[in-house]
Design a protein around this motif. Sequence first.
Motif, PDB file in Angstrom:
ATOM      1  N   ILE A  71      66.664  30.656   5.877  1.00  0.00           N
ATOM      2  CA  ILE A  71      65.887  30.383   7.087  1.00  0.00           C
ATOM      3  C   ILE A  71      65.929  31.575   8.030  1.00  0.00           C
ATOM      4  O   ILE A  71      64.910  31.959   8.630  1.00  0.00           O
ATOM      5  CB  ILE A  71      66.405  29.112   7.786  1.00  0.00           C
ATOM      6  CG1 ILE A  71      65.954  27.867   7.010  1.00  0.00           C
ATOM      7  CG2 ILE A  71      65.926  29.038   9.233  1.00  0.00           C
ATOM      8  CD1 ILE A  71      66.529  26.569   7.528  1.00  0.00           C
ATOM      9  N   LYS A  72      67.085  32.195   8.171  1.00  0.00           N
ATOM     10  CA  LYS A  72      67.204  33.336   9.079  1.00  0.00           C
ATOM     11  C   LYS A  72      66.364  34.521   8.620  1.00  0.00           C
ATOM     12  O   LYS A  72      65.885  35.303   9.446  1.00  0.00           O
ATOM     13  CB  LYS A  72      68.670  33.743   9.215  1.00  0.00           C
ATOM     14  CG  LYS A  72      69.483  32.748  10.042  1.00  0.00           C
ATOM     15  CD  LYS A  72      70.930  33.154  10.168  1.00  0.00           C
ATOM     16  CE  LYS A  72      71.693  32.165  11.056  1.00  0.00           C
ATOM     17  NZ  LYS A  72      73.123  32.513  11.174  1.00  0.00           N
ATOM     18  N   SER A  73      66.176  34.652   7.314  1.00  0.00           N
ATOM     19  CA  SER A  73      65.355  35.752   6.805  1.00  0.00           C
ATOM     20  C   SER A  73      63.886  35.366   6.676  1.00  0.00           C
ATOM     21  O   SER A  73      63.007  36.230   6.610  1.00  0.00           O
ATOM     22  CB  SER A  73      65.880  36.221   5.444  1.00  0.00           C
ATOM     23  OG  SER A  73      65.755  35.196   4.475  1.00  0.00           O
ATOM     24  N   SER A  74      63.609  34.047   6.644  1.00  0.00           N
ATOM     25  CA  SER A  74      62.226  33.566   6.491  1.00  0.00           C
ATOM     26  C   SER A  74      62.022  32.329   7.365  1.00  0.00           C
ATOM     27  O   SER A  74      61.830  31.223   6.862  1.00  0.00           O
ATOM     28  CB  SER A  74      61.958  33.239   5.011  1.00  0.00           C
ATOM     29  OG  SER A  74      60.622  32.889   4.791  1.00  0.00           O
ATOM     30  N   PRO A  75      62.058  32.493   8.712  1.00  0.00           N
ATOM     31  CA  PRO A  75      62.104  31.348   9.629  1.00  0.00           C
ATOM     32  C   PRO A  75      60.820  30.540   9.731  1.00  0.00           C
ATOM     33  O   PRO A  75      60.834  29.446  10.291  1.00  0.00           O
ATOM     34  CB  PRO A  75      62.449  31.998  10.974  1.00  0.00           C
ATOM     35  CG  PRO A  75      61.936  33.399  10.856  1.00  0.00           C
ATOM     36  CD  PRO A  75      62.143  33.781   9.422  1.00  0.00           C
ATOM     37  N   LYS A  76      59.712  31.051   9.198  1.00  0.00           N
ATOM     38  CA  LYS A  76      58.454  30.304   9.284  1.00  0.00           C
ATOM     39  C   LYS A  76      57.978  29.833   7.911  1.00  0.00           C
ATOM     40  O   LYS A  76      56.789  29.653   7.677  1.00  0.00           O
ATOM     41  CB  LYS A  76      57.380  31.155   9.964  1.00  0.00           C
ATOM     42  CG  LYS A  76      57.673  31.406  11.433  1.00  0.00           C
ATOM     43  CD  LYS A  76      56.514  32.071  12.141  1.00  0.00           C
ATOM     44  CE  LYS A  76      56.812  32.210  13.622  1.00  0.00           C
ATOM     45  NZ  LYS A  76      55.689  32.832  14.356  1.00  0.00           N
ATOM     46  N   ASN A  77      58.934  29.610   7.049  1.00  0.00           N
ATOM     47  CA  ASN A  77      58.653  29.172   5.684  1.00  0.00           C
ATOM     48  C   ASN A  77      58.812  27.645   5.616  1.00  0.00           C
ATOM     49  O   ASN A  77      59.923  27.123   5.710  1.00  0.00           O
ATOM     50  CB  ASN A  77      59.610  29.871   4.720  1.00  0.00           C
ATOM     51  CG  ASN A  77      59.445  29.418   3.286  1.00  0.00           C
ATOM     52  OD1 ASN A  77      58.675  28.508   2.984  1.00  0.00           O
ATOM     53  ND2 ASN A  77      60.171  30.049   2.400  1.00  0.00           N
ATOM     54  N   TYR A  78      57.704  26.947   5.453  1.00  0.00           N
ATOM     55  CA  TYR A  78      57.747  25.484   5.434  1.00  0.00           C
ATOM     56  C   TYR A  78      58.663  24.949   4.334  1.00  0.00           C
ATOM     57  O   TYR A  78      59.400  23.981   4.536  1.00  0.00           O
ATOM     58  CB  TYR A  78      56.332  24.920   5.246  1.00  0.00           C
ATOM     59  CG  TYR A  78      56.337  23.441   4.934  1.00  0.00           C
ATOM     60  CD1 TYR A  78      56.576  22.509   5.938  1.00  0.00           C
ATOM     61  CD2 TYR A  78      56.150  22.986   3.633  1.00  0.00           C
ATOM     62  CE1 TYR A  78      56.604  21.148   5.661  1.00  0.00           C
ATOM     63  CE2 TYR A  78      56.179  21.620   3.341  1.00  0.00           C
ATOM     64  CZ  TYR A  78      56.404  20.717   4.355  1.00  0.00           C
ATOM     65  OH  TYR A  78      56.456  19.386   4.071  1.00  0.00           O
ATOM     66  N   GLN A  79      58.621  25.572   3.159  1.00  0.00           N
ATOM     67  CA  GLN A  79      59.358  25.032   2.010  1.00  0.00           C
ATOM     68  C   GLN A  79      60.865  25.013   2.246  1.00  0.00           C
ATOM     69  O   GLN A  79      61.552  24.059   1.861  1.00  0.00           O
ATOM     70  CB  GLN A  79      59.036  25.853   0.747  1.00  0.00           C
ATOM     71  CG  GLN A  79      57.562  25.914   0.397  1.00  0.00           C
ATOM     72  CD  GLN A  79      56.960  24.535   0.177  1.00  0.00           C
ATOM     73  OE1 GLN A  79      57.673  23.567  -0.017  1.00  0.00           O
ATOM     74  NE2 GLN A  79      55.643  24.465   0.206  1.00  0.00           N
ATOM     75  N   VAL A  80      61.387  26.055   2.891  1.00  0.00           N
ATOM     76  CA  VAL A  80      62.836  26.098   3.101  1.00  0.00           C
ATOM     77  C   VAL A  80      63.253  25.083   4.163  1.00  0.00           C
ATOM     78  O   VAL A  80      64.324  24.461   4.066  1.00  0.00           O
ATOM     79  CB  VAL A  80      63.300  27.524   3.460  1.00  0.00           C
ATOM     80  CG1 VAL A  80      62.793  27.954   4.825  1.00  0.00           C
ATOM     81  CG2 VAL A  80      64.823  27.610   3.428  1.00  0.00           C
ATOM     82  N   TRP A  81      62.405  24.867   5.168  1.00  0.00           N
ATOM     83  CA  TRP A  81      62.725  23.837   6.163  1.00  0.00           C
ATOM     84  C   TRP A  81      62.676  22.449   5.525  1.00  0.00           C
ATOM     85  O   TRP A  81      63.497  21.580   5.850  1.00  0.00           O
ATOM     86  CB  TRP A  81      61.744  23.902   7.333  1.00  0.00           C
ATOM     87  CG  TRP A  81      62.007  25.024   8.296  1.00  0.00           C
ATOM     88  CD1 TRP A  81      61.282  26.164   8.455  1.00  0.00           C
ATOM     89  CD2 TRP A  81      63.094  25.111   9.234  1.00  0.00           C
ATOM     90  NE1 TRP A  81      61.834  26.960   9.430  1.00  0.00           N
ATOM     91  CE2 TRP A  81      62.942  26.328   9.935  1.00  0.00           C
ATOM     92  CE3 TRP A  81      64.160  24.274   9.567  1.00  0.00           C
ATOM     93  CZ2 TRP A  81      63.828  26.731  10.938  1.00  0.00           C
ATOM     94  CZ3 TRP A  81      65.042  24.667  10.561  1.00  0.00           C
ATOM     95  CH2 TRP A  81      64.869  25.890  11.235  1.00  0.00           C
ATOM     96  N   HIS A  82      61.733  22.217   4.627  1.00  0.00           N
ATOM     97  CA  HIS A  82      61.665  20.932   3.928  1.00  0.00           C
ATOM     98  C   HIS A  82      62.914  20.732   3.066  1.00  0.00           C
ATOM     99  O   HIS A  82      63.478  19.623   3.020  1.00  0.00           O
ATOM    100  CB  HIS A  82      60.414  20.879   3.051  1.00  0.00           C
ATOM    101  CG  HIS A  82      60.288  19.617   2.259  1.00  0.00           C
ATOM    102  ND1 HIS A  82      60.032  18.389   2.835  1.00  0.00           N
ATOM    103  CD2 HIS A  82      60.410  19.385   0.919  1.00  0.00           C
ATOM    104  CE1 HIS A  82      59.996  17.455   1.905  1.00  0.00           C
ATOM    105  NE2 HIS A  82      60.217  18.030   0.734  1.00  0.00           N
ATOM    106  N   LEU A 138      71.162  25.187  14.573  1.00  0.00           N
ATOM    107  CA  LEU A 138      70.328  26.004  13.688  1.00  0.00           C
ATOM    108  C   LEU A 138      68.932  26.196  14.268  1.00  0.00           C
ATOM    109  O   LEU A 138      68.424  27.321  14.353  1.00  0.00           O
ATOM    110  CB  LEU A 138      70.223  25.351  12.314  1.00  0.00           C
ATOM    111  CG  LEU A 138      69.263  26.022  11.326  1.00  0.00           C
ATOM    112  CD1 LEU A 138      69.791  27.387  10.903  1.00  0.00           C
ATOM    113  CD2 LEU A 138      69.047  25.138  10.100  1.00  0.00           C
ATOM    114  N   THR A 139      68.292  25.100  14.670  1.00  0.00           N
ATOM    115  CA  THR A 139      66.942  25.213  15.224  1.00  0.00           C
ATOM    116  C   THR A 139      66.969  25.923  16.572  1.00  0.00           C
ATOM    117  O   THR A 139      66.038  26.663  16.908  1.00  0.00           O
ATOM    118  CB  THR A 139      66.294  23.827  15.380  1.00  0.00           C
ATOM    119  OG1 THR A 139      67.164  22.968  16.136  1.00  0.00           O
ATOM    120  CG2 THR A 139      66.028  23.198  14.019  1.00  0.00           C
ATOM    121  N   GLY A 140      68.036  25.715  17.338  1.00  0.00           N
ATOM    122  CA  GLY A 140      68.156  26.405  18.623  1.00  0.00           C
ATOM    123  C   GLY A 140      68.193  27.915  18.438  1.00  0.00           C
ATOM    124  O   GLY A 140      67.536  28.660  19.179  1.00  0.00           O
TER     125      GLY A 140
END
Length: 332
Positions: free
Chosen positions: A107-118, A136-138
Amino acid sequence: MSDSGESDLSWVLYKDRPEWRDLQPIPEDDGPAPVVVIAHSERFEDVYNYFRAVLKNNEKSERALHLTKDAVEMNPANYTVWQYRRDLLRALGADLRSELEYVEAVIKSSPKNYQVWHHRRMLVEWLQDPLLELELTGDALLQDPKNYHAWQHRQWAMKTFGLFDKEMDFVDNLIMDDVRNNSAWNQRYFVVNNSLGWSDMIVQKEICYTLEKIKFVKNNESAWSYLRGVILHDKRGMNGNAVVTSFCEELYKHKCRSPYLLAFIIDACDEAIKKGETNTFHNADRAIMLCHSLITKYDKIRCKYWNYICDKFKKLQKVENGVENHENNISD
């Protein structure tokens, strides 16, 4: 992020690894006449050739799990890789806490990636433990306060596990940093709507809070939009709240011509007409005058919209005048 690590001299292609010799890689098949051929590095093709083979064989093994990590490194947005990784985690009884740490790094390297958040959401659901989600989200929102995926995950965790206690403080800090942060205003509404509730006391408190922010930046669409949302929960409506009316009229009196102020007054006029409660401040004549101001000077880019609204008020004006004339004729 695709093809990352290409310069890593220690990297050994899967086709050259002895422990993978038992598996026949499956090359990508774009058909006999592909419209667009995407150029991939040798490393990318090698990893995904073996991933396709593992997927076809439905192999559930530690080496397959490791392979999905390499595949994610090549393309972190690949849905199939993440889904298969979840299948592997469950089949192998893997350490989900360790997986949370891994996902945090992705997430830190790809914070706008829907798949990793899912993927993260699925892990939290399996563990039934949201302890790390607000932090984490903060962190993600400190980097980008308008990261939709981080906000979506935060709201999901809060609503699912009731994590509302300190959220207003978090939102206040974001709004103080950037009063135009529409995402923070949206989150404020989310907290009130899902936790505090819209009692009369809360409504008036939120109105006062918003008016103070508008005083600070009068041409701030986010705050005006929030005020509109709050007013919907005020039984007195837009033109029935003396505090709001007085505030708007003071701004107007002191030459404030923010298009959001003018639009707010126009909507208050519309509400007053519909309720049959027109007055000095809220009536068709004034709405038409404000529409002309927006059309000619203060919101030219939306002149067609304001022309449409203006025409609507002109029709209402004719109806009002017709009623008045009719009443006068009767009295005569």
